[in-house]
Scaffold this motif. Structure first.
Motif, PDB file in Angstrom:
ATOM      1  N   ALA A  48      -4.548  16.997  -1.259  1.00 42.45           N
ATOM      2  CA  ALA A  48      -3.333  17.103  -2.078  1.00 42.45           C
ATOM      3  C   ALA A  48      -3.697  17.382  -3.539  1.00 42.45           C
ATOM      4  N   ALA A  71       1.423  15.846   3.043  1.00 43.31           N
ATOM      5  CA  ALA A  71       2.388  14.749   2.890  1.00 43.31           C
ATOM      6  C   ALA A  71       1.677  13.399   2.814  1.00 43.31           C
ATOM      7  N   GLN A  82       6.248  15.008  -2.141  1.00 42.58           N
ATOM      8  CA  GLN A  82       5.928  14.537  -0.804  1.00 42.58           C
ATOM      9  C   GLN A  82       6.990  14.835   0.262  1.00 42.58           C
ATOM     10  N   ARG A 114       2.511   6.293   4.345  1.00 42.10           N
ATOM     11  CA  ARG A 114       1.271   7.014   4.639  1.00 42.10           C
ATOM     12  C   ARG A 114       0.843   6.756   6.086  1.00 42.10           C
ATOM     13  N   ARG A 171      -0.840   7.442  -6.081  1.00 38.49           N
ATOM     14  CA  ARG A 171      -0.895   7.986  -4.719  1.00 38.49           C
ATOM     15  C   ARG A 171      -2.252   7.756  -4.063  1.00 38.49           C
ATOM     16  N   LEU A 187       0.075  12.850  -0.513  1.00 35.50           N
ATOM     17  CA  LEU A 187       1.010  12.668  -1.630  1.00 35.50           C
ATOM     18  C   LEU A 187       1.810  11.373  -1.524  1.00 35.50           C
ATOM     19  N   SER A 188       1.576  10.598  -0.468  1.00 34.18           N
ATOM     20  CA  SER A 188       2.354   9.358  -0.291  1.00 34.18           C
ATOM     21  C   SER A 188       1.843   8.263  -1.200  1.00 34.18           C
ATOM     22  N   TRP A 248       6.795  18.223   2.088  1.00 33.00           N
ATOM     23  CA  TRP A 248       5.704  18.417   3.048  1.00 33.00           C
ATOM     24  C   TRP A 248       5.949  17.648   4.335  1.00 33.00           C
ATOM     25  N   TYR A 258      -5.626  12.811   0.597  1.00 29.88           N
ATOM     26  CA  TYR A 258      -5.433  12.644  -0.842  1.00 29.88           C
ATOM     27  C   TYR A 258      -6.234  13.695  -1.616  1.00 29.88           C
TER      28      TYR A 258
END
Lengths: 116, 404
Positions: free
Chosen positions: A35, B383, B357, B393, A98, B386-387, B360, A32
């Protein structure tokens, strides 16, 4: 605009930081953060030690009151924070959704008050 | 059925028709909604005492219409005299059958003058009667911001004098497309949810399908409307198969086909066949056709990726959305190898996929197939980060672990 995301985590999540689940727990958080950074929206942030490690200070009528533990004794506790630079609240909320803590904890999103 | 249930079922079945009918006459959506909610309140007070009227809809309409008129009379501003006279004249009639104006209302909600971000929420509120807080949650917008957005949109309808009429024939294709995009946005918002997992979104997918049925019913000659319905039914048919026993995410390629709803697939196929008879291909029919090829797996055990890739080519020519571009890359990879798929991904603008997402996830999968493990891990991490869905995830974390 800058927003702060305050991440509130459950007791189970704090426990997961150091039990068998830790791979999944930290994996999700690291991904996270990555990202956020690679999307170019991350200004800063930190994970915090669990709530019991906090110390709360108050001054009342000149007298110091120091307490072990967090400011408020709630089911979900502050686990960390991120500072984001995004165009608007909607985008900040997208990022909050997210966040791994959104699933069982909560994310509070607050605009930063610009200082003169 | 008790009075409360009666009110609820009328609200569920007729809300949109009543709002549409009232606002088509008064040109004021917000006023029509207020009047109708007062009529519902009235019903809750009187029906338990006097019993449920024989024609509950007509009863509500009479009460709401009177409210609209009262409101007009009290307004300090000058209302169009002709409009007022027409309303007064109508008030004298006993409505037994009132025309279905929902289609006009759908066109108004998706009018180009309405802010794009307000179109779907407006539809959900005025045609389906969902409340602003629920709509806000579904679209991940702050509730006050959503309420403001809706209020502004309704003020715009009133003040800009957006006509309560079907678009002119030359405008129709574009305008219908706005309507369908708004319905599809509602579906996509509810799509990821498995019944019961996320109460914010429950039922939104069903509501969208219901709206698409309204459009098909009111515009039977429109191929794309049937295409949209077919697309959503195909996706909906797999709802039970998308999650395992413990809620874990199951990608399409690993879904148990016996869990797909054959009745929904059949209905989707019928809608798609009827659409193709109209001979005007469009985005929604292409997307439905792609899903239709996937659905064939239940019968043949195979997926014809070459056909899917060709359909995506067409789709990208029509509407090069991120979803279409990434879908095309994934299909090309399956049909002609990971190198071809990766090249298609590389052609997508890097700026546009920073927070997307699926890009990726597909990229990680293809890099892994090409033996570029280190890069694959990096893409997996993106990825995962970004889930939004915890199960997705976890699925990706597992994938990355097993391939790393």
């Amino acid at each position: 605009m800058q927003y702060v995301m305050l991440t509130y985590e459950t007791e189970a999540a704090f426990d997961a930081r150091s039990n068998d689940n830790q791979g999944t727990y930290w994996g999700a958080w690291q991904a996270y953060s990555k990202a956020l950074a690679e999307a170019g929206v991350l200004v800063g942030g930190n994970a915090l030690q669990p709530a019991f490690s906090g110390t709360t200070v108050r001054l009342r009528a000149g007298e110091r009151k120091v307490q072990d533990g967090p400011y408020a004794d709630t089911k979900e506790q502050l686990g960390g924070y991120f500072i984001l630079e995004v165009s608007d609240l909607d985008t900040a909320l997208d990022w909050a959704a997210r966040c791994p803590a959104a699933t069982d904890g909560a994310i509070e999103v607050r605009p930063v008050l610009p200082m003169q | 059925m008790d009075a409360f249930q009666a009110v609820e079922s009328v609200a569920r079945a007729s809300y949109g028709r009543l709002v549409a009918y009232l606002s088509a006459r008064s040109q004021d959506v917000a006023g029509a909604e207020d009047a109708l909610s007062e009529a519902f309140r009235c019903a809750l007070e009187t029906w338990p005492k006097d019993g449920v009227p024989e024609k509950p809809e007509a009863w509500l309409l009479v009460v709401a219409r009177r409210r609209v008129l009262d409101h007009l009379r009290h307004q300090k501003v000058r209302t169009d005299a002709v409009l007022k006279l027409r309303l007064v004249a109508e008030e004298a009639e006993k409505p037994s059958m009132f025309p279905d104006e929902r289609l006009k209302l759908l066109f108004i909600c998706a009018h180009p003058a309405i802010n794009e971000g307000a179109r779907t929420p407006l539809m959900l509120q005025t045609v389906l009667g969902l409340d602003a807080a629920r709509i806000a949650s579904a679209f991940l917008v702050a509730p006050t911001a959503m309420s403001q957005r809706l209020v502004r949109a309704k003020a715009k309808i009133r003040d800009a004098g957006i006509p309560f009429a079907l678009p002119e024939p030359h405008e129709l294709p574009t305008r219908l497309n706005f309507v369908m995009e708004a319905i599809y946005a509602a579906y996509s918002t509810g799509w990821d949810d498995v019944a019961g997992v996320d109460p914010r979104r429950r039922g939104l997918a069903e509501e969208a399908i219901w709206l698409a049925r309204v459009v098909v019913q009111l515009m039977p000659g429109e191929a794309e409307a049937r295409g949209l319905l077919a697309l959503m039914l195909h996706c909906e048919a797999r709802r039970q198969a998308r999650r395992g026993q413990h809620g874990e995410y199951i990608p399409l390629s690993r879904q148990e086909v016996t869990l797909w709803s054959s009745t929904m697939i059949e209905e989707a196929e019928r809608a798609l066949t009827e659409a193709s008879a109209c001979r005007s291909l469009g985005r929604f029919q292409l997307e439905a056709a792609i899903q239709s090829v996937h659905a064939q797996r239940a019968l043949t055990g195979q997926t014809n990726w070459e056909v899917i890739a060709l359909l995506y080519e067409e789709l990208v020519c029509l509407t090069p959305t991120l979803g279409a571009l990434v879908g095309r890359a994934a299909a090309l990879a399956e049909a002609r190898g990971p190198m071809v798929g990766l090249a298609a991904l590389e052609a997508v603008a890097a700026e546009s996929v920073l927070a997307y997402q699926p890009y990726w996830a597909v990229r990680a999968h293809l890099l892994n197939k090409l033996g570029r493990q280190k890069e694959a891990q990096g893409a997996y991490t993106r990825a995962i980060g970004l889930s939004e869905d915890e199960q997705v995830r976890n699925f990706l974390i597992e994938q990355a672990r097993s391939e790393g």
